[in-house]
Design a protein around this motif. Structure first.
Motif, PDB file in Angstrom:
ATOM      1  N   ARG A   1       0.829  -1.209   0.000  1.00  6.99           N
ATOM      2  CA  ARG A   1       0.000   0.000   0.000  1.00  6.99           C
ATOM      3  C   ARG A   1       0.861   1.255   0.000  1.00  6.99           C
ATOM      4  O   ARG A   1       0.565   2.228  -0.701  1.00  6.99           O
ATOM      5  CB  ARG A   1      -0.941   0.005   1.209  1.00  6.99           C
ATOM      6  CG  ARG A   1      -1.836   1.234   1.240  1.00  6.99           C
ATOM      7  CD  ARG A   1      -2.917   1.165   2.266  1.00  6.99           C
ATOM      8  NE  ARG A   1      -3.666   2.423   2.287  1.00  6.99           N
ATOM      9  CZ  ARG A   1      -4.662   2.696   3.121  1.00  6.99           C
ATOM     10  NH1 ARG A   1      -5.067   1.785   3.983  1.00  6.99           N
ATOM     11  NH2 ARG A   1      -5.263   3.865   3.090  1.00  6.99           N
ATOM     12  N   ILE A   2       1.932   1.246   0.789  1.00  7.02           N
ATOM     13  CA  ILE A   2       2.824   2.404   0.826  1.00  7.02           C
ATOM     14  C   ILE A   2       3.510   2.589  -0.528  1.00  7.02           C
ATOM     15  O   ILE A   2       3.706   3.724  -0.987  1.00  7.02           O
ATOM     16  CB  ILE A   2       3.861   2.250   1.953  1.00  7.02           C
ATOM     17  CG1 ILE A   2       3.159   2.321   3.315  1.00  7.02           C
ATOM     18  CG2 ILE A   2       4.931   3.337   1.862  1.00  7.02           C
ATOM     19  CD1 ILE A   2       4.063   1.992   4.489  1.00  7.02           C
TER      20      ILE A   2
ATOM     21  N   ASN B   1       2.218   2.040  -3.326  1.00  4.19           N
ATOM     22  CA  ASN B   1       1.220   2.635  -4.221  1.00  4.19           C
ATOM     23  C   ASN B   1       0.794   4.037  -3.800  1.00  4.19           C
ATOM     24  O   ASN B   1       0.261   4.800  -4.616  1.00  4.19           O
ATOM     25  CB  ASN B   1      -0.012   1.729  -4.294  1.00  4.19           C
ATOM     26  CG  ASN B   1       0.269   0.413  -4.975  1.00  4.19           C
ATOM     27  OD1 ASN B   1       1.069   0.359  -5.910  1.00  4.19           O
ATOM     28  ND2 ASN B   1      -0.353  -0.654  -4.513  1.00  4.19           N
ATOM     29  N   ASP B   2       1.002   4.374  -2.517  1.00  9.06           N
ATOM     30  CA  ASP B   2       0.602   5.689  -2.001  1.00  9.06           C
ATOM     31  C   ASP B   2       1.636   6.135  -0.970  1.00  9.06           C
ATOM     32  O   ASP B   2       1.462   5.926   0.230  1.00  9.06           O
ATOM     33  CB  ASP B   2      -0.789   5.623  -1.382  1.00  9.06           C
ATOM     34  CG  ASP B   2      -1.253   6.972  -0.837  1.00  9.06           C
ATOM     35  OD1 ASP B   2      -0.568   7.987  -1.105  1.00  9.06           O
ATOM     36  OD2 ASP B   2      -2.277   7.015  -0.135  1.00  9.06           O
ATOM     37  N   ARG B   3       2.689   6.753  -1.433  1.00  8.10           N
ATOM     38  CA  ARG B   3       3.808   7.083  -0.546  1.00  8.10           C
ATOM     39  C   ARG B   3       3.489   8.239   0.402  1.00  8.10           C
ATOM     40  O   ARG B   3       4.215   8.453   1.369  1.00  8.10           O
ATOM     41  CB  ARG B   3       5.053   7.363  -1.383  1.00  8.10           C
ATOM     42  CG  ARG B   3       5.400   6.125  -2.205  1.00  8.10           C
ATOM     43  CD  ARG B   3       6.616   6.228  -3.053  1.00  8.10           C
ATOM     44  NE  ARG B   3       6.748   5.009  -3.861  1.00  8.10           N
ATOM     45  CZ  ARG B   3       7.779   4.712  -4.611  1.00  8.10           C
ATOM     46  NH1 ARG B   3       8.812   5.533  -4.659  1.00  8.10           N
ATOM     47  NH2 ARG B   3       7.807   3.599  -5.310  1.00  8.10           N
ATOM     48  N   HIS B   4       2.401   8.952   0.142  1.00 10.25           N
ATOM     49  CA  HIS B   4       1.964   9.987   1.084  1.00 10.25           C
ATOM     50  C   HIS B   4       1.560   9.370   2.427  1.00 10.25           C
ATOM     51  O   HIS B   4       1.510  10.055   3.450  1.00 10.25           O
ATOM     52  CB  HIS B   4       0.795  10.787   0.508  1.00 10.25           C
ATOM     53  CG  HIS B   4       1.174  11.626  -0.676  1.00 10.25           C
ATOM     54  ND1 HIS B   4       1.004  11.192  -1.965  1.00 10.25           N
ATOM     55  CD2 HIS B   4       1.729  12.861  -0.756  1.00 10.25           C
ATOM     56  CE1 HIS B   4       1.430  12.130  -2.798  1.00 10.25           C
ATOM     57  NE2 HIS B   4       1.884  13.148  -2.089  1.00 10.25           N
ATOM     58  N   LEU B   5       1.269   8.078   2.419  1.00 12.24           N
ATOM     59  CA  LEU B   5       0.881   7.398   3.654  1.00 12.24           C
ATOM     60  C   LEU B   5       1.990   7.450   4.694  1.00 12.24           C
ATOM     61  O   LEU B   5       1.723   7.394   5.902  1.00 12.24           O
ATOM     62  CB  LEU B   5       0.523   5.940   3.337  1.00 12.24           C
ATOM     63  CG  LEU B   5      -0.137   5.116   4.441  1.00 12.24           C
ATOM     64  CD1 LEU B   5      -1.458   5.749   4.871  1.00 12.24           C
ATOM     65  CD2 LEU B   5      -0.376   3.685   3.963  1.00 12.24           C
TER      66      LEU B   5
END
Length: 239
Positions: free
Chosen positions: A73-74, A76-80
């Motif tokens: 998930r991170i 795919n979405d590094r803003h996390l």
């Protein structure tokens, strides 16, 4: 049980040995350890099933699965990486979804490290030890031992936010990190925690069979001090 990863700029091993406490009663090793490279990212996790929980082995496996999903998930979405509370909720919620009910019967402690895009995220619920060296700076995560308590914090029916520790560190050139379940972590004194990184890094220069023999000898010695399962993982990454 031992496994190695050696490719390009990344070297790692995971090692786990069942403790006498479990062999005497015919139980399996309750520790679960995994290192996996996912593209340019990687994760390492140790989940230590709580011995008093009837299904802790399954709970530990579920925790390992969740950390893999968190890494993906991170990626795919590094803003996390900037939203620690969301990460905490995600780990607990996804673990419970895999268990569905009677969560305390599957209780497990968790230690993990995730590397994505020059960022290292480390997390811990419960006991164990994580020690990292990032570009020459040290980071240590371990359950507070300021007072004695018979309570073991873990993934279970109720997880206090204060018992789920996460650290996020920017990486320029190098990471060396090891983590250990309580059977090893509690036997490493505070003064030796950082020194052990250098020792493990040097040990990784040997052949696999030599490393396994060295770890076996070390763990047999620790077995004279406690009967817990003993698990450790180490990873070295350089740009």
């Amino acid at each position: 049980m031992i496994a190695f990863y050696r490719k390009e700029k990344c070297r790692a091993f995971t090692y786990s040995h069942i403790g006498e406490n479990h062999t005497l009663v015919g139980q399996d090793n309750q520790d679960n350890v995994v290192f996996e490279k996912l593209g340019d990212s990687w994760y390492m996790v140790i989940a230590d099933g709580v011995s008093s929980a009837a299904c802790s082995g399954e709970g530990a496996q579920a925790a390992v699965d969740v950390i893999r999903k968190l890494c993906e998930r991170i990626m795919n979405d590094r803003h996390l990486l900037n939203d620690i509370d969301t990460i905490k909720v995600y780990v607990v919620k996804r673990w419970k979804e895999q268990i569905e009910s009677d969560w305390d019967e599957y209780a497990t402690t968790v230690n993990f490290a995730i590397y994505v895009d020059h960022t290292l995220l480390t997390g811990q619920i419960g006991d164990g030890l994580i020690v990292a060296e990032v570009d020459g700076n040290s980071l240590v995560l371990t359950e507070s031992d300021e007072f004695y308590s018979t309570e073991t914090y873990a993934l279970g029916a109720a997880v206090k936010k204060s018992t789920f520790t996460i650290r996020v560190v920017e990486v320029r050139n190098r990471i060396r990190v090891y983590m250990a379940s309580d059977g090893i972590g509690k036997e490493i004194n505070e003064a030796s925690r950082i020194e052990l990184i250098e020792y493990l890094g040097n040990m990784m220069m040997n052949e696999d069979a030599v490393i396994e023999d060295e770890l076996d000898t070390w763990v047999i010695g620790l077995g004279k001090k406690n009967g817990d399962d003993k698990t450790i993982g180490f990873v070295s990454w350089e740009e």
